[in-house]
Design a protein around this motif. Structure first.
Motif, PDB file in Angstrom:
ATOM      1  N   GLU A 124       0.859  -1.310   0.057  1.00 19.61           N
ATOM      2  CA  GLU A 124      -0.088  -0.090  -0.206  1.00 19.61           C
ATOM      3  C   GLU A 124       0.724   1.268   0.232  1.00 19.61           C
ATOM      4  N   VAL A 125       0.458   2.085  -0.905  1.00 16.85           N
ATOM      5  CA  VAL A 125       1.423   3.463  -1.144  1.00 16.85           C
ATOM      6  C   VAL A 125       0.286   4.608  -0.485  1.00 16.85           C
ATOM      7  N   ALA A 126       1.028   5.428   0.229  1.00 17.71           N
ATOM      8  CA  ALA A 126       0.054   6.436   0.905  1.00 17.71           C
ATOM      9  C   ALA A 126       0.094   7.635  -0.178  1.00 17.71           C
ATOM     10  N   ALA A 127      -1.091   7.909  -0.834  1.00 21.98           N
ATOM     11  CA  ALA A 127      -1.354   8.833  -1.744  1.00 21.98           C
ATOM     12  C   ALA A 127      -1.231  10.367  -1.083  1.00 21.98           C
ATOM     13  N   VAL A 128      -0.502  11.111  -2.139  1.00 21.85           N
ATOM     14  CA  VAL A 128      -0.439  12.724  -1.575  1.00 21.85           C
ATOM     15  C   VAL A 128      -1.875  13.255  -1.953  1.00 21.85           C
ATOM     16  N   MET A 129      -2.447  13.809  -1.193  1.00 22.16           N
ATOM     17  CA  MET A 129      -4.031  14.426  -1.300  1.00 22.16           C
ATOM     18  C   MET A 129      -3.556  15.876  -1.772  1.00 22.16           C
ATOM     19  N   GLU A 130      -3.896  15.960  -3.216  1.00 25.43           N
ATOM     20  CA  GLU A 130      -4.054  17.508  -3.779  1.00 25.43           C
ATOM     21  C   GLU A 130      -5.285  17.853  -4.276  1.00 25.43           C
ATOM     22  N   HIS A 131      -5.605  19.187  -3.940  1.00 28.29           N
ATOM     23  CA  HIS A 131      -6.933  19.595  -4.413  1.00 28.29           C
ATOM     24  C   HIS A 131      -6.843  20.961  -5.047  1.00 28.29           C
ATOM     25  N   LEU A 132      -7.783  21.117  -6.283  1.00 24.86           N
ATOM     26  CA  LEU A 132      -7.709  22.210  -6.869  1.00 24.86           C
ATOM     27  C   LEU A 132      -8.531  23.166  -6.230  1.00 24.86           C
ATOM     28  N   PRO A 133      -8.404  24.466  -6.383  1.00 25.25           N
ATOM     29  CA  PRO A 133      -9.137  25.756  -5.844  1.00 25.25           C
ATOM     30  C   PRO A 133     -10.518  25.470  -6.162  1.00 25.25           C
ATOM     31  N   GLY A 134     -11.293  25.466  -5.032  1.00 23.74           N
ATOM     32  CA  GLY A 134     -13.044  25.493  -5.279  1.00 23.74           C
ATOM     33  C   GLY A 134     -13.494  23.952  -5.688  1.00 23.74           C
ATOM     34  N   ASP A 135     -12.680  22.981  -5.630  1.00 23.45           N
ATOM     35  CA  ASP A 135     -13.040  21.664  -5.798  1.00 23.45           C
ATOM     36  C   ASP A 135     -13.681  20.939  -4.826  1.00 23.45           C
ATOM     37  N   GLU A 136     -13.048  21.014  -3.435  1.00 24.20           N
ATOM     38  CA  GLU A 136     -13.713  20.084  -2.492  1.00 24.20           C
ATOM     39  C   GLU A 136     -13.612  20.979  -1.062  1.00 24.20           C
ATOM     40  N   ALA A 137     -14.729  20.496  -0.294  1.00 25.85           N
ATOM     41  CA  ALA A 137     -14.626  20.670   0.951  1.00 25.85           C
ATOM     42  C   ALA A 137     -14.947  19.575   1.876  1.00 25.85           C
ATOM     43  N   GLN A 138     -14.580  19.216   3.120  1.00 25.54           N
ATOM     44  CA  GLN A 138     -14.726  18.200   3.724  1.00 25.54           C
ATOM     45  C   GLN A 138     -15.505  18.700   5.093  1.00 25.54           C
ATOM     46  N   ILE A 139     -16.263  17.722   5.572  1.00 22.82           N
ATOM     47  CA  ILE A 139     -17.307  17.786   6.747  1.00 22.82           C
ATOM     48  C   ILE A 139     -17.039  16.775   7.831  1.00 22.82           C
ATOM     49  N   ASP A 140     -17.001  17.194   8.909  1.00 20.08           N
ATOM     50  CA  ASP A 140     -16.982  16.101  10.227  1.00 20.08           C
ATOM     51  C   ASP A 140     -17.653  16.601  11.310  1.00 20.08           C
ATOM     52  N   ASP A 149     -26.181  23.428  29.415  1.00 20.39           N
ATOM     53  CA  ASP A 149     -27.464  23.556  28.635  1.00 20.39           C
ATOM     54  C   ASP A 149     -28.450  24.209  29.819  1.00 20.39           C
ATOM     55  N   PRO A 150     -28.803  25.548  29.187  1.00 20.90           N
ATOM     56  CA  PRO A 150     -29.770  26.318  30.137  1.00 20.90           C
ATOM     57  C   PRO A 150     -31.155  25.668  30.363  1.00 20.90           C
ATOM     58  N   GLN A 151     -31.431  24.764  29.280  1.00 18.48           N
ATOM     59  CA  GLN A 151     -32.579  24.206  29.741  1.00 18.48           C
ATOM     60  C   GLN A 151     -32.881  23.083  30.726  1.00 18.48           C
ATOM     61  N   SER A 152     -31.911  22.294  30.665  1.00 20.10           N
ATOM     62  CA  SER A 152     -31.824  21.094  31.631  1.00 20.10           C
ATOM     63  C   SER A 152     -30.979  21.457  33.113  1.00 20.10           C
ATOM     64  N   GLY A 153     -30.002  22.778  32.902  1.00 19.99           N
ATOM     65  CA  GLY A 153     -29.376  23.048  33.940  1.00 19.99           C
ATOM     66  C   GLY A 153     -27.936  22.099  33.970  1.00 19.99           C
ATOM     67  N   ARG A 154     -27.587  21.279  33.150  1.00 23.22           N
ATOM     68  CA  ARG A 154     -26.741  20.265  33.285  1.00 23.22           C
ATOM     69  C   ARG A 154     -25.471  20.642  32.222  1.00 23.22           C
ATOM     70  N   TRP A 155     -24.378  19.897  32.383  1.00 16.53           N
ATOM     71  CA  TRP A 155     -23.393  20.240  31.353  1.00 16.53           C
ATOM     72  C   TRP A 155     -23.136  19.185  30.538  1.00 16.53           C
ATOM     73  N   HIS A 156     -23.155  19.373  29.361  1.00 12.82           N
ATOM     74  CA  HIS A 156     -22.752  18.507  28.122  1.00 12.82           C
ATOM     75  C   HIS A 156     -21.865  18.619  27.423  1.00 12.82           C
ATOM     76  N   ARG A 157     -21.510  17.627  26.536  1.00 13.88           N
ATOM     77  CA  ARG A 157     -20.424  18.122  25.180  1.00 13.88           C
ATOM     78  C   ARG A 157     -21.351  17.996  24.049  1.00 13.88           C
ATOM     79  N   PRO A 158     -21.371  19.543  23.517  1.00 14.27           N
ATOM     80  CA  PRO A 158     -21.969  19.697  22.159  1.00 14.27           C
ATOM     81  C   PRO A 158     -21.095  19.187  20.961  1.00 14.27           C
ATOM     82  N   TRP A 159     -21.837  18.948  19.776  1.00  7.50           N
ATOM     83  CA  TRP A 159     -21.074  18.673  18.811  1.00  7.50           C
ATOM     84  C   TRP A 159     -20.500  19.966  18.029  1.00  7.50           C
ATOM     85  N   ILE A 160     -19.464  19.728  17.303  1.00  4.37           N
ATOM     86  CA  ILE A 160     -18.676  20.625  16.805  1.00  4.37           C
ATOM     87  C   ILE A 160     -18.687  20.201  15.267  1.00  4.37           C
ATOM     88  N   PHE A 161     -19.465  21.321  14.452  1.00  7.31           N
ATOM     89  CA  PHE A 161     -19.600  20.827  12.794  1.00  7.31           C
ATOM     90  C   PHE A 161     -18.472  21.832  12.436  1.00  7.31           C
TER      91      PHE A 161
END
Length: 398
Positions: A124-140, A149-161
């Motif tokens: 297996e060869v590790a590929a070099v990731m190259e991207h053209l301008p405006g070609d791609e965005a990535q989400i996680d 959380d003010p509704q429950s009064g408890r501490w939680h870990r929210p998700w970061i988009f």
């Protein structure tokens, strides 16, 4: 002997491949990104001319094979085994598939030795990731810092988009309490508006919000997200399960955000966390010198990537809900506890229903069979032409 099989794709996969072909992607790149082999991609390419059928001219003499010593019993299945190894299947799984599909009668040890030899010749060869301008965005998504959380009064870990442009590294962050569909798509809209444009491809992790079902090499984008992508003009490209290297840009960027900005912090509200992320992006993330491009992130974005983004549509996406309904014996289907009539020929049939805050649209086999203004719960809504002459409408029966 290998048995030829026809690889019929689902409609969502066909549309995705056609969209990638319109972007000018090669067959090899589409195979690498989607897991669909090049021969199948070629069959769905409208630009490809069909080759003339080969005409047999009679039997031809084949050169005699010269024995070079003992040959593995797996050699006749080399192409099948190499394809399975490329997909990451284990020797045990390959042996099981050979027995079931090709009546392979030899022992597992033979397959194991042959697979070991194939892998030795296929490093297996590790590929070099190259991207053209405006070609791609990535989400996680990843879990953020402890937040009250003010509704429950408890501490939680929210998700970061986090959505990041693959070429320049410019990003958009937004905290969310849940991985729900509509907030997930609204966050993408906010990213597009913040950037002033839309990338051609959006690569996303296998989120329940954006992906209905994630199978190996066969992701299925759900219907609402497909309509959302069509409105904004990008091609959604789900990552293949258990292949995090496909999201190298956002995976590294997520670690940078967690280590540089969020580690060891607590916030008294989601709004406070959101304000902190925007301030961090303005004062730290966009002014840094990117380790891969060796350029300031925001300057690179303004000069190179932003001009290459697709223009924004005139308005935001109008969200709707979708579902399958069976037509009741009285000719109605239920949506939100209100009832809508369809032609009586559809009694007992399944129909597809799309609705939002204003309209209800009913489809059968791709054809529209009814459009109504969304009615209050408990009401019956019909049209005279949908009722047989000997069956008066419910409101006229008594």
């Amino acid at each position: 002997m290998e048995v030829p099989m026809v690889n019929d794709l689902k409609m969502a996969d066909r549309q995705r491949i056609l969209a990638l072909l319109e972007l000018g992607w090669s067959y090899r790149r589409i195979q690498r990104e989607t897991g669909t082999d090049r021969e199948t991609v070629a069959r769905y390419d409208p630009r490809r001319e069909s080759k003339p059928a080969k005409v047999s001219t009679g039997p031809t003499a084949k050169p005699a094979k010269v024995s070079t010593g003992s040959q593995s019993v797996c050699e006749p299945y080399r192409q099948i085994i190499e394809g399975a190894v490329a997909k990451g299947l284990s020797a045990q799984r390959i042996w099981q598939d050979l027995k079931e599909d090709y009546h392979f009668s030899h022992e597992y040890a033979s397959v194991k030795r042959f697979v070991r030899k194939v892998r030795r010749h296929r490093p297996e060869v590790a590929a070099v990731m190259e991207h053209l301008p405006g070609d791609e965005a990535q989400i996680d998504f990843f879990q953020g810092p402890v937040t009250l959380d003010p509704q429950s009064g408890r501490w939680h870990r929210p998700w970061i988009f986090r959505m990041i442009l693959s070429c320049c590294g410019h990003s958009y962050e937004q905290p969310l309490w849940r991985q729900k569909q509509v907030p997930f798509m609204r966050a993408q809209e906010n990213a597009f508006l913040d950037w002033g444009g839309v990338p051609r491809v959006v690569r996303l992790d296998n989120l329940k919000a954006g992906v209905a079902r994630a199978c190996l090499y066969d992701p299925d984008i759900n219907e609402l997200y497909a309509a959302f992508a069509k409105h904004w003009g990008f091609v959604p490209l789900p990552c293949i399960p258990r292949h995090p290297q496909e999201e190298g840009v956002v995976e590294r960027g997520g670690n940078y955000l967690k280590d540089n900005a969020l580690k060891g912090r607590k916030f008294d509200s989601l709004e406070e966390l959101d304000a902190f992320l925007k301030h961090w992006n303005r004062t730290v993330a966009r002014v840094r010198i990117h380790g891969r491009t060796r350029k300031q992130v925001y300057t690179h974005f303004l000069e190179v990537e932003k001009p290459a983004l697709k223009p924004l549509p005139a308005e935001r996406f109008s969200f709707f809900e979708v579902g399958t309904r069976t037509v009741h014996p009285d000719g109605y289907v239920e949506v939100g506890w209100a009832y809508y009539a369809v032609p009586d020929r559809l009694l007992g049939e399944e129909v597809r229903v799309y609705w939002d805050e204003r309209l209800v649209r009913i489809y059968h086999q791709g054809q529209c069979v009814g459009v109504y203004t969304k009615a209050p719960a408990g009401t019956f809504n019909s049209r005279d032409e949908y009722r047989p002459a000997h069956k008066p409408a419910r409101q006229q029966a008594y």
